[in-house]
Design a protein around this motif. Structure first.
Motif, PDB file in Angstrom:
ATOM      1  N   ARG A   1     -60.723  16.934 -19.867  1.00 35.68           N
ATOM      2  CA  ARG A   1     -61.340  15.696 -19.401  1.00 35.68           C
ATOM      3  C   ARG A   1     -62.631  15.399 -20.171  1.00 35.68           C
ATOM      4  NH1 ARG A   1     -60.411  12.612 -15.114  1.00 35.68           N
ATOM      5  NH2 ARG A   1     -58.950  14.147 -14.300  1.00 35.68           N
ATOM      6  N   GLU A   2     -63.418  16.447 -20.412  1.00 40.43           N
ATOM      7  CA  GLU A   2     -64.677  16.258 -21.120  1.00 40.43           C
ATOM      8  C   GLU A   2     -64.433  15.755 -22.541  1.00 40.43           C
ATOM      9  OE1 GLU A   2     -68.640  15.958 -21.738  1.00 40.43           O
ATOM     10  OE2 GLU A   2     -67.625  16.414 -19.830  1.00 40.43           O
ATOM     11  N   GLN A   3     -63.394  16.272 -23.159  1.00 41.91           N
ATOM     12  CA  GLN A   3     -63.073  15.918 -24.546  1.00 41.91           C
ATOM     13  C   GLN A   3     -62.733  14.436 -24.696  1.00 41.91           C
ATOM     14  OE1 GLN A   3     -59.660  18.086 -25.811  1.00 41.91           O
ATOM     15  NE2 GLN A   3     -59.406  16.971 -27.734  1.00 41.91           N
ATOM     16  N   ILE A   4     -62.084  13.837 -23.696  1.00 45.69           N
ATOM     17  CA  ILE A   4     -61.588  12.463 -23.840  1.00 45.69           C
ATOM     18  C   ILE A   4     -62.428  11.464 -23.044  1.00 45.69           C
ATOM     19  CG2 ILE A   4     -59.242  13.223 -24.328  1.00 45.69           C
ATOM     20  CD1 ILE A   4     -58.540  12.466 -21.435  1.00 45.69           C
ATOM     21  N   LYS A   5     -63.634  11.837 -22.728  1.00 47.72           N
ATOM     22  CA  LYS A   5     -64.508  10.942 -21.979  1.00 47.72           C
ATOM     23  C   LYS A   5     -64.724   9.647 -22.765  1.00 47.72           C
ATOM     24  CE  LYS A   5     -68.665  10.989 -19.195  1.00 47.72           C
ATOM     25  NZ  LYS A   5     -69.795  11.774 -18.676  1.00 47.72           N
ATOM     26  N   GLY A   6     -64.462   8.531 -22.114  1.00 48.26           N
ATOM     27  CA  GLY A   6     -64.641   7.231 -22.752  1.00 48.26           C
ATOM     28  C   GLY A   6     -63.459   6.756 -23.573  1.00 48.26           C
ATOM     29  N   TRP A   7     -62.413   7.577 -23.672  1.00 52.14           N
ATOM     30  CA  TRP A   7     -61.243   7.173 -24.449  1.00 52.14           C
ATOM     31  C   TRP A   7     -60.398   6.177 -23.664  1.00 52.14           C
ATOM     32  CZ3 TRP A   7     -58.333  11.554 -27.486  1.00 52.14           C
ATOM     33  CH2 TRP A   7     -59.256  12.306 -28.238  1.00 52.14           C
ATOM     34  N   LYS A   8     -59.758   5.286 -24.385  1.00 51.34           N
ATOM     35  CA  LYS A   8     -58.657   4.485 -23.869  1.00 51.34           C
ATOM     36  C   LYS A   8     -57.513   4.609 -24.877  1.00 51.34           C
ATOM     37  CE  LYS A   8     -61.659   1.286 -21.378  1.00 51.34           C
ATOM     38  NZ  LYS A   8     -61.519   2.016 -20.102  1.00 51.34           N
ATOM     39  N   GLY A   9     -56.303   4.319 -24.432  1.00 50.55           N
ATOM     40  CA  GLY A   9     -55.190   4.551 -25.338  1.00 50.55           C
ATOM     41  C   GLY A   9     -53.992   3.671 -25.061  1.00 50.55           C
ATOM     42  N   LEU A  10     -53.037   3.769 -25.961  1.00 51.52           N
ATOM     43  CA  LEU A  10     -51.765   3.066 -25.854  1.00 51.52           C
ATOM     44  C   LEU A  10     -50.667   4.081 -26.123  1.00 51.52           C
ATOM     45  CD1 LEU A  10     -50.036   0.495 -25.687  1.00 51.52           C
ATOM     46  CD2 LEU A  10     -50.558   0.082 -28.104  1.00 51.52           C
ATOM     47  N   PHE A  11     -49.831   4.320 -25.124  1.00 52.70           N
ATOM     48  CA  PHE A  11     -48.760   5.302 -25.262  1.00 52.70           C
ATOM     49  C   PHE A  11     -47.439   4.600 -25.545  1.00 52.70           C
ATOM     50  CE2 PHE A  11     -45.190   7.693 -23.440  1.00 52.70           C
ATOM     51  CZ  PHE A  11     -45.301   8.875 -24.153  1.00 52.70           C
ATOM     52  N   SER A  12     -46.747   5.058 -26.578  1.00 53.69           N
ATOM     53  CA  SER A  12     -45.430   4.530 -26.920  1.00 53.69           C
ATOM     54  C   SER A  12     -44.386   5.620 -26.744  1.00 53.69           C
ATOM     55  CB  SER A  12     -45.397   4.033 -28.364  1.00 53.69           C
ATOM     56  OG  SER A  12     -44.065   3.746 -28.752  1.00 53.69           O
TER      57      SER A  12
ATOM     58  N   ASN B   1     -57.804   5.059 -18.542  1.00 54.83           N
ATOM     59  CA  ASN B   1     -58.850   6.040 -18.220  1.00 54.83           C
ATOM     60  C   ASN B   1     -58.383   7.458 -18.534  1.00 54.83           C
ATOM     61  OD1 ASN B   1     -57.194   6.886 -15.965  1.00 54.83           O
ATOM     62  ND2 ASN B   1     -57.948   5.066 -14.882  1.00 54.83           N
ATOM     63  N   GLU B   2     -59.273   8.409 -18.286  1.00 57.35           N
ATOM     64  CA  GLU B   2     -58.986   9.807 -18.602  1.00 57.35           C
ATOM     65  C   GLU B   2     -57.769  10.331 -17.844  1.00 57.35           C
ATOM     66  OE1 GLU B   2     -62.029   8.642 -17.902  1.00 57.35           O
ATOM     67  OE2 GLU B   2     -63.530   9.500 -19.251  1.00 57.35           O
ATOM     68  N   ASP B   3     -57.643   9.950 -16.567  1.00 60.38           N
ATOM     69  CA  ASP B   3     -56.505  10.434 -15.778  1.00 60.38           C
ATOM     70  C   ASP B   3     -55.182  10.010 -16.406  1.00 60.38           C
ATOM     71  OD1 ASP B   3     -58.005  11.739 -13.859  1.00 60.38           O
ATOM     72  OD2 ASP B   3     -58.148   9.973 -12.543  1.00 60.38           O
ATOM     73  N   GLU B   4     -55.120   8.760 -16.856  1.00 59.00           N
ATOM     74  CA  GLU B   4     -53.865   8.264 -17.429  1.00 59.00           C
ATOM     75  C   GLU B   4     -53.576   8.914 -18.780  1.00 59.00           C
ATOM     76  OE1 GLU B   4     -54.185   4.011 -17.396  1.00 59.00           O
ATOM     77  OE2 GLU B   4     -54.048   3.895 -15.200  1.00 59.00           O
ATOM     78  N   ILE B   5     -54.611   9.217 -19.536  1.00 57.22           N
ATOM     79  CA  ILE B   5     -54.417   9.917 -20.810  1.00 57.22           C
ATOM     80  C   ILE B   5     -53.970  11.348 -20.551  1.00 57.22           C
ATOM     81  CG2 ILE B   5     -55.573  10.803 -22.875  1.00 57.22           C
ATOM     82  CD1 ILE B   5     -57.334   8.272 -22.797  1.00 57.22           C
ATOM     83  N   LEU B   6     -54.612  12.030 -19.617  1.00 64.05           N
ATOM     84  CA  LEU B   6     -54.256  13.421 -19.309  1.00 64.05           C
ATOM     85  C   LEU B   6     -52.838  13.541 -18.779  1.00 64.05           C
ATOM     86  CD1 LEU B   6     -57.596  14.651 -17.703  1.00 64.05           C
ATOM     87  CD2 LEU B   6     -56.618  15.404 -19.882  1.00 64.05           C
ATOM     88  N   ALA B   7     -52.354  12.522 -18.099  1.00 63.04           N
ATOM     89  CA  ALA B   7     -50.980  12.552 -17.602  1.00 63.04           C
ATOM     90  C   ALA B   7     -49.975  12.575 -18.746  1.00 63.04           C
ATOM     91  CB  ALA B   7     -50.724  11.342 -16.705  1.00 63.04           C
ATOM     92  N   ARG B   8     -50.348  11.963 -19.861  1.00 57.35           N
ATOM     93  CA  ARG B   8     -49.463  11.936 -21.035  1.00 57.35           C
ATOM     94  C   ARG B   8     -49.760  13.083 -21.997  1.00 57.35           C
ATOM     95  NH1 ARG B   8     -45.412   8.179 -19.969  1.00 57.35           N
ATOM     96  NH2 ARG B   8     -46.336   6.399 -18.881  1.00 57.35           N
ATOM     97  N   ALA B   9     -50.997  13.585 -21.967  1.00 57.18           N
ATOM     98  CA  ALA B   9     -51.429  14.605 -22.929  1.00 57.18           C
ATOM     99  C   ALA B   9     -52.269  15.661 -22.217  1.00 57.18           C
ATOM    100  CB  ALA B   9     -52.215  13.951 -24.055  1.00 57.18           C
ATOM    101  N   PRO B  10     -51.623  16.520 -21.431  1.00 55.24           N
ATOM    102  CA  PRO B  10     -52.370  17.504 -20.636  1.00 55.24           C
ATOM    103  C   PRO B  10     -53.044  18.598 -21.455  1.00 55.24           C
ATOM    104  CG  PRO B  10     -49.996  17.825 -20.415  1.00 55.24           C
ATOM    105  CD  PRO B  10     -50.184  16.546 -21.142  1.00 55.24           C
ATOM    106  N   HIS B  11     -52.794  18.640 -22.751  1.00 54.65           N
ATOM    107  CA  HIS B  11     -53.457  19.640 -23.600  1.00 54.65           C
ATOM    108  C   HIS B  11     -54.917  19.266 -23.854  1.00 54.65           C
ATOM    109  CE1 HIS B  11     -51.851  16.495 -26.197  1.00 54.65           C
ATOM    110  NE2 HIS B  11     -52.713  16.835 -27.118  1.00 54.65           N
ATOM    111  N   PHE B  12     -55.279  17.997 -23.584  1.00 58.40           N
ATOM    112  CA  PHE B  12     -56.684  17.598 -23.703  1.00 58.40           C
ATOM    113  C   PHE B  12     -57.477  18.084 -22.489  1.00 58.40           C
ATOM    114  CE2 PHE B  12     -55.252  13.720 -26.325  1.00 58.40           C
ATOM    115  CZ  PHE B  12     -55.611  14.338 -27.518  1.00 58.40           C
TER     116      PHE B  12
END
Length: 437
Positions: free
Chosen positions: A143-154, A130-141
């Motif tokens: 929340r509105e910008q990444i709405k609906g995103w899912k991801g895989l962090f390596s 979810n957005e919270d987990e993405i923002l934790a890895r990429a705080p430059h984004f």
């Protein structure tokens, strides 16, 4: 073998690029006499024609097949631990992301394959639901910008300072006393052969100079299919990128951000020390088919011939690429959509039908070794790929790698494993800006 290494002479054509410079390095590391090694290229190391002559390249683990996984893990270890290479690995991590149903499903399959590899990759790869987990890895984004995103962090991912890393190899080779030929004296014209007509014993360059050796390695990247007949195993294609300039304050906000990749849009990297960000779109590439006769071909045929940006400095990329690069910026960095784009450039690679490398002895010419077919994924192998080329020279290449990289004419290298064939530059407007006389 030690005696052979001392006495064997080797020519590396394309030694200013990724596979060629790595091969020259591993010849030295394997005990070959530096004065018996000759590196030839149109431009000095790092060659301006090499796809590796670039600000940065992605570092990540590939699981497509056994050789890909083996090489990825080898290279990761060397980028992290080899004294020559580790200054150029920026281990900031990488986020693969998507907001489309198909893209998210592809990411889930990738994540599952990482776990099923059974080598502990679940420790360094995290699903971002979810957005919270993405923002934790990429705080430059936002929340509105990444709405609906899912991801895989390596956490194993990041970026490589490409041209700087190749330059470091070049400096090492110079210090060891390797021979070099550049310009006309480094531009391949044809192989030379012994009296039997099939045993290669050297190379003639465009200025007429002849170099003699026991082994010749052709590692000329996207130019390889134009130099010798590869029987349509490789099709050279161009991808595009552009740079944007950040202020010092903006650059500070993006320092150490992960590489962000979305297969439907493209990818970008953190700014370099000068505040420059490179942005790439994602598409099947561009070809440039022309009538051309490489050495060994019975007659001219249609071949995708790269056009060197180094020789055609006013070239940029097609008008269509301006739109797709802008679309990627709007996706990843909407606050910078008004930034001026500069260094608009096409970068040439060469695809094989199955996206495996082509590293083998030419079936018709003894002692003439091919090292090409990067399929857009070879730069991260800079530290280790040359080791395997040397193994091929010495007859000790493992069977699984030899099978994957063997001579294999046929197949659809025009499409390769990409979603579609490339569009040809002859059909694209806006990229060619020849200087007016």
């Amino acid at each position: 073998m030690a005696h052979l290494r001392v006495s064997t002479k080797v020519i590396v054509v394309g030694g200013g690029g990724t596979m060629g410079s790595s091969t020259a390095l591993h010849l030295i590391r394997s005990g070959y006499t530096p004065s018996n090694i000759t590196v030839l290229d149109v431009y000095p190391i790092p060659s301006l024609q090499s796809a590796g002559h670039d600000l940065n390249k992605i570092m990540g683990i590939r699981l497509r097949n056994g050789p890909d996984l083996q090489l990825s893990l080898e290279s990761l270890d060397m980028w992290k631990n080899d004294e020559l290479f580790k200054p150029f690995f920026h281990n900031v991590g990488m986020i693969d992301c998507s907001s489309s149903e198909e893209g998210i499903e592809n990411l889930r399959r990738k994540y599952q394959s990482l776990i099923e590899a059974g080598i502990g990759l679940e420790k360094t790869n995290v699903w971002l639901e979810n957005e919270d987990e993405i923002l934790a890895r990429a705080p430059h984004f936002t929340r509105e910008q990444i709405k609906g995103w899912k991801g895989l962090f390596s956490s194993d991912g990041g970026w490589l300072a490409a041209a700087k890393a190749i330059n470091a190899i070049g400096e090492f080779l110079k210090g060891q006393g390797v021979n070099f030929g550049f310009g006309g004296a480094g531009s391949f014209k044809r192989p030379l052969f012994a009296a039997d007509g099939t045993t290669c014993n050297g190379v003639e360059t465009l200025d007429g100079k002849r170099y003699y050796a026991d082994k010749v390695v052709l590692a000329a990247g996207a130019w390889s299919p134009t130099l010798v007949d590869l029987e349509d195993q490789c099709v050279s294609k161009a991808w595009v990128f552009a740079h944007i300039q950040l202020t010092s304050r903006e650059a500070a906000e993006y320092k150490n951000v992960p590489v962000v990749y979305d297969a439907e849009y493209g990818f970008f990297f953190e700014p370099n020390e000068h505040g420059v960000i490179k942005v790439c779109d994602e598409f099947p590439g561009f070809s440039r088919f022309k009538q051309h006769q490489p050495y060994g071909a019975a007659s001219p045929k249609m071949i995708s011939v790269p056009r060197s940006h180094a020789k055609n400095t006013t070239d940029t990329y097609p008008d269509a690429s301006e739109a797709t690069i802008r679309k990627a910026i709007a996706r990843f960095m909407p606050r910078f959509t008004d930034k001026v784009l500069f260094n608009r450039t096409m970068c040439w690679c060469t695809d094989t039908a199955d996206a495996n490398l082509l590293i083998c002895e030419h079936p018709k010419w003894k002692n003439f070794i091919l090292a090409t077919g990067d399929s857009g994924h070879s730069f991260k192998l800079l530290p280790n790929i040359g080791k395997h080329v040397v193994e091929l020279l010495e007859g000790s290449l493992s069977q699984n790698l030899a099978d994957a990289w063997k001579w294999r004419p046929g197949g659809d290298a025009l499409k390769s494993r990409r979603g579609a064939p490339p569009k040809d530059l002859a059909d694209m407007s806006g990229w060619k800006h020849d200087a007016k006389l």
